[in-house]
Design an enzyme around this catalytic site. Structure first.
Site, PDB file in Angstrom:
ATOM      1  CB  ALA A   7      -0.928  -0.008   1.208  1.00  0.00           C
ATOM      2  CG  ASN A   9       2.417   8.050  -0.114  1.00  0.00           C
ATOM      3  OD1 ASN A   9       1.815   8.322   0.911  1.00  0.00           O
ATOM      4  ND2 ASN A   9       3.730   7.829  -0.149  1.00  0.00           N
ATOM      5  CB  THR A  10       0.157   6.677  -6.170  1.00  0.00           C
ATOM      6  OG1 THR A  10       0.974   7.820  -5.907  1.00  0.00           O
ATOM      7  CG2 THR A  10      -0.685   6.930  -7.413  1.00  0.00           C
ATOM      8  CG  ASP A 109       8.303   2.482   0.653  1.00  0.00           C
ATOM      9  OD1 ASP A 109       8.819   2.780   1.757  1.00  0.00           O
ATOM     10  OD2 ASP A 109       8.037   3.322  -0.222  1.00  0.00           O
TER      11      ASP A 109
END
Length: 270
Positions: A7, A9-10, A109
């Site tokens: 998951a 930010n975009t 990430d």
């Protein structure tokens, strides 16, 4: 089978690994208010299209840099798959040292990319991720996460250019026609500045990292715009669109019993 959820930010990427290959990978836009039920309606349909059912999913791993989305993603795993997911965190066993002043502040990430890059390609290696931000992550020969660089993502830069200058239009991102640098109109001049500006940023930062490390290094690109920028420079040794989800797969293998994150539970319920 393992369900991994990346998951960002975009976008949110869901993928299923059957132990030998990825059975499917699906992407949906990030909306922090999207509920577990909304995710389920979408995801269960896609699983069914691949001949899979919730009962086939025996493990799950979540990696997110968006805290507001975490609760609903974990509830999805609990309610619809009856699984307590592994949640990527610097506190887990990564199999390498995180050589930062404050390891808890690094985005998971970036750690996932470093883990997968070293496992798949060896080190030392620089991982460039073209996401909402453009990140450069440096992994040592032994897998140590050495740190990196964070620059504005290209989409943010394009939007900022349009918003800050009244006469400049909003442009699409792409390589200038013919690979030319000198634009003959406003649109082509902007496209050239954005594209070749980022190529210069990539090449310049990579060269400085290599000098600072003092050793030959492989360079790996990931993220949606990696193929585009690979057309403008020969700095990349590899591109890999599945790097982060592979990182989740490797992390789950090292941490098969997800620890209960009591601090996170209390923060969500408080």
């Amino acid at each position: 089978m393992l369900l991994v959820i990346d998951a960002g930010n975009t976008n949110v990427v869901f993928a299923v690994d059957d132990g030998e290959k990825w059975r499917g990978s699906w992407r949906i836009s990030m909306q922090t208010q999207r509920t577990s039920d909304e995710y389920a309606v979408w995801l269960l349909t896609l699983l069914q299209n691949e001949g899979l059912s919730p009962a086939d999913i025996t493990g799950a791993a979540i990696g997110t840099v968006v805290p507001a989305a975490f609760y609903h993603l974990r509830q999805l795993c609990r309610q619809y798959f009856a699984i307590e997911p592994l949640v990527a965190s610097p506190r887990l066993d990564w199999g390498f040292r995180i050589a930062l002043d404050n390891p808890s502040e690094v985005g998971v990430d970036r750690l996932l990319n470093g883990l997968a890059a070293h496992r798949l390609y060896g080190g030392p290696i620089i991982v460039i991720d073209f996401g909402t931000a453009t990140t450069f992550d440096v992994v040592g020969d032994d897998g140590t996460y050495l740190g990196g660089v964070i620059a504005p993502g290209i989409n943010l830069s394009v939007e900022a250019l349009h918003m800050a200058a009244a006469r400049l239009p909003r442009i699409g991102i792409g390589r200038p026609e013919g690979g030319l640098v000198i634009g003959k109109n406003t649109n082509s001049a902007m496209r050239s500045g954005v594209f070749w500006g980022y190529v210069g940023l990539i090449e310049g930062i990579v060269e400085r990292i290599k000098r600072e490390v003092g050793a030959p290094m492989k360079v790996l690109a990931t993220g949606g715009l990696a193929p585009l920028f690979s057309e403008g420079t020969d700095v990349f040794d590899h591109t890999d669109s599945e790097l982060t989800i592979n990182g989740l797969r490797f992390l789950f293998a090292r941490n098969p019993e997800p620890p209960l994150d009591l601090e996170q539970d209390e923060a969500e319920e408080g």
